[in-house]
Design a protein around this motif. Structure first.
Motif, mmCIF file in Angstrom:
data_model
loop_
_atom_site.group_PDB
_atom_site.id
_atom_site.type_symbol
_atom_site.label_atom_id
_atom_site.label_comp_id
_atom_site.label_asym_id
_atom_site.label_seq_id
_atom_site.Cartn_x
_atom_site.Cartn_y
_atom_site.Cartn_z
ATOM 1 N N THR A 237 1.507 -15.938 5.525
ATOM 2 C CA THR A 237 0.619 -16.225 6.908
ATOM 3 C C THR A 237 -0.059 -15.134 7.529
ATOM 4 O O THR A 237 -1.225 -15.429 8.063
ATOM 5 N N ARG A 238 0.280 -14.088 7.468
ATOM 6 C CA ARG A 238 -0.160 -12.854 8.270
ATOM 7 C C ARG A 238 -1.318 -12.015 7.472
ATOM 8 O O ARG A 238 -2.128 -11.382 8.072
ATOM 9 N N GLN A 239 -1.323 -12.854 6.048
ATOM 10 C CA GLN A 239 -2.483 -11.831 4.932
ATOM 11 C C GLN A 239 -3.786 -12.331 5.312
ATOM 12 O O GLN A 239 -3.959 -13.257 5.718
ATOM 13 N N GLN A 240 -4.606 -11.312 5.351
ATOM 14 C CA GLN A 240 -5.941 -11.360 5.635
ATOM 15 C C GLN A 240 -6.842 -10.631 4.425
ATOM 16 O O GLN A 240 -6.329 -9.594 3.982
ATOM 17 N N ALA B 224 -3.574 -5.649 7.030
ATOM 18 C CA ALA B 224 -3.677 -6.929 7.149
ATOM 19 C C ALA B 224 -3.381 -7.682 5.622
ATOM 20 O O ALA B 224 -2.828 -8.613 5.886
ATOM 21 N N GLN B 225 -3.737 -6.645 4.688
ATOM 22 C CA GLN B 225 -3.616 -7.409 3.468
ATOM 23 C C GLN B 225 -2.283 -7.140 2.740
ATOM 24 O O GLN B 225 -1.703 -7.706 1.850
ATOM 25 N N ALA B 226 -1.388 -6.170 3.358
ATOM 26 C CA ALA B 226 -0.256 -5.687 2.562
ATOM 27 C C ALA B 226 1.139 -6.637 3.380
ATOM 28 O O ALA B 226 1.080 -6.933 4.499
ATOM 29 N N HIS B 227 1.842 -6.924 2.178
ATOM 30 C CA HIS B 227 3.210 -7.447 2.406
ATOM 31 C C HIS B 227 4.195 -6.400 3.067
ATOM 32 O O HIS B 227 5.023 -6.924 3.806
ATOM 33 N N GLY B 228 4.098 -5.264 2.740
ATOM 34 C CA GLY B 228 4.993 -4.093 3.052
ATOM 35 C C GLY B 228 4.198 -2.610 2.626
ATOM 36 O O GLY B 228 3.119 -2.697 1.791
ATOM 37 N N LEU B 229 4.876 -1.735 3.037
ATOM 38 C CA LEU B 229 4.331 -0.477 2.750
ATOM 39 C C LEU B 229 5.258 0.478 2.230
ATOM 40 O O LEU B 229 6.279 0.659 2.336
ATOM 41 N N ILE C 9 1.048 -1.121 0.196
ATOM 42 C CA ILE C 9 0.002 0.089 -0.169
ATOM 43 C C ILE C 9 1.010 1.115 -0.001
ATOM 44 O O ILE C 9 1.959 1.139 0.692
ATOM 45 N N ILE C 10 0.422 2.270 -0.764
ATOM 46 C CA ILE C 10 1.086 3.514 -0.754
ATOM 47 C C ILE C 10 0.228 4.476 0.098
ATOM 48 O O ILE C 10 -0.796 4.728 -0.236
ATOM 49 N N ILE C 11 0.945 5.021 1.053
ATOM 50 C CA ILE C 11 0.316 5.926 1.994
ATOM 51 C C ILE C 11 1.151 7.100 2.188
ATOM 52 O O ILE C 11 2.177 7.198 1.873
ATOM 53 N N GLY C 12 0.411 8.083 2.769
ATOM 54 C CA GLY C 12 0.991 9.434 3.158
ATOM 55 C C GLY C 12 0.133 10.540 3.066
ATOM 56 O O GLY C 12 -1.159 10.412 2.755
ATOM 57 N N LYS D 200 -10.298 12.234 5.990
ATOM 58 C CA LYS D 200 -11.196 11.147 5.789
ATOM 59 C C LYS D 200 -10.644 9.779 5.038
ATOM 60 O O LYS D 200 -10.824 8.887 5.673
ATOM 61 N N GLY D 201 -9.559 10.188 4.300
ATOM 62 C CA GLY D 201 -8.870 8.736 3.307
ATOM 63 C C GLY D 201 -8.231 8.213 4.567
ATOM 64 O O GLY D 201 -8.147 6.917 4.695
ATOM 65 N N ARG D 202 -7.383 8.568 5.671
ATOM 66 C CA ARG D 202 -6.648 8.209 6.415
ATOM 67 C C ARG D 202 -7.521 6.977 7.463
ATOM 68 O O ARG D 202 -7.006 6.108 8.212
ATOM 69 N N GLU D 203 -8.867 7.462 7.624
ATOM 70 C CA GLU D 203 -9.600 6.444 8.390
ATOM 71 C C GLU D 203 -9.935 5.145 7.909
ATOM 72 O O GLU D 203 -10.140 4.151 8.544
ATOM 73 N N ILE D 204 -9.435 4.873 6.721
ATOM 74 C CA ILE D 204 -9.884 3.566 5.877
ATOM 75 C C ILE D 204 -8.556 2.954 5.764
ATOM 76 O O ILE D 204 -8.410 1.594 5.408
ATOM 77 N N TRP D 205 -7.274 3.659 5.941
ATOM 78 C CA TRP D 205 -6.033 3.023 5.705
ATOM 79 C C TRP D 205 -5.988 1.576 6.742
ATOM 80 O O TRP D 205 -5.451 0.467 6.251
ATOM 81 N N PRO D 206 -6.337 1.589 7.951
ATOM 82 C CA PRO D 206 -6.146 0.276 8.524
ATOM 83 C C PRO D 206 -6.786 -1.006 7.947
ATOM 84 O O PRO D 206 -6.631 -2.106 8.162
ATOM 85 N N ASN D 207 -7.892 -0.669 7.222
ATOM 86 C CA ASN D 207 -8.588 -1.767 6.363
ATOM 87 C C ASN D 207 -7.472 -2.774 5.577
ATOM 88 O O ASN D 207 -7.938 -3.545 5.261
ATOM 89 N N TYR D 208 -6.602 -2.026 5.081
ATOM 90 C CA TYR D 208 -5.587 -2.672 4.085
ATOM 91 C C TYR D 208 -4.507 -2.996 4.923
ATOM 92 O O TYR D 208 -3.521 -3.659 4.220
#
Length: 269
Positions: A199-202, A87-92, A25-28, A77-85
């Motif tokens: 194994t940590r991916q969800q 567990a899906q990410a291998h790295g950031l 995921i690309i965040i900032g 507002k966009g930062r509120e949904i970051w946590p949704n991603y």
């Protein structure tokens, strides 16, 4: 000729079958240059046309990896949904505006919260110190020091690399080499612990998780005091001499190209 074509097709098929699938995921913060950075990736790397209709998802090919990249909004507002991603990410990939001293305290608080999240802790993070073409852009060692990255990656056992860059659409290809090298580093770090990260991916969560309080001393500095500490120009900061990295047990390594690795210590099994 038929035998040659068969051999080429077999090799291509093998490459596709053995390619590792990676999600990042690309965040900032907003206006840090995330979207332009992704556009640089898209322009320099081959892409796989999607079987997914999500507008924020891009799939690129680099070396032996098929990389699915989610570009997430950086406004409040966009930062509120970051946590949704998480567990899906291998790295950031975390993109910051190196020249925006007034928001560096905000970056510090967000990074502290991000790295202390159990869904992120232990995963490699590439910090793109963008807009290095600006006069007052911070040096990588300044960023490590004032964001307390050494302490953060040590506490949360996450490999981190600070990569200075200038993501500009009309910049020549060779000037974007550091961006690709940064992505290569992230993929290599993911590859070293690929099975564990898988194994940590969800799957992506449909509901927003409860936000966590910020750990550490992130809220103690004001943006005004930070700006005062840093001064007003890169030239003045360079005049002070090389940056000192005294914190232990971490040992950041400053490379010739200006990138900076912040390496968490190994723990005994």
């Amino acid at each position: 000729m038929f035998r040659l074509l068969t051999s080429c097709w077999s090799r291509l098929k093998t490459t596709q079958e053995t390619r590792r699938s990676v999600t990042i995921i690309i965040i900032g913060l907003d206006n840090s240059g995330k979207t332009v950075l992704l556009e640089v990736f898209q322009r320099l790397l081959p892409s796989r046309m999607g079987h997914c209709l999500k507008s924020e998802l891009t799939t690129l090919l680099l070396d032996e990896y098929e990389v699915s990249i989610y570009d997430l909004n950086g406004d409040k507002k966009g930062r509120e949904i970051w946590p949704n991603y998480y567990a899906q990410a291998h790295g950031l990939v975390f993109v910051l505006d190196s020249s925006d001293l007034e928001r560096m305290q905000e970056v510090k608080i967000i990074l502290t919260r991000l790295l202390s999240d159990k869904r992120v802790a232990g995963k490699p993070i590439l910090l793109m110190a963008n807009k290095q073409d600006k006069k007052d852009a911070l040096l990588p060692c300044d960023i490590v020091k004032y964001l307390l990255l050494e302490r953060l990656v040590n506490e949360n056992k996450s490999l981190c690399r600070v990569e200075p860059c200038s993501a500009i659409n009309n910049l020549q290809r060779r000037n974007h080499q550091s961006i690709i090298e940064g992505l290569r580093w992230l993929l290599a770090a993911i590859g070293d612990k690929y099975e564990e990260l898988c194994t940590r991916q969800q799957p992506l969560t449909s509901s927003l998780p409860t936000s966590k309080s910020t750990r550490g001393s992130g809220a103690r500095w004001s943006s005004d005091s930070f700006t005062t500490r840093m001064g007003t120009s890169k030239a003045k900061r360079q005049h002070l001499g090389p940056c000192s990295m005294e914190a232990r047990p971490l040992k950041p390594i400053l490379h010739v190209n200006g990138s900076l690795n912040v390496i968490a210590p190994r723990t005994n099994p």
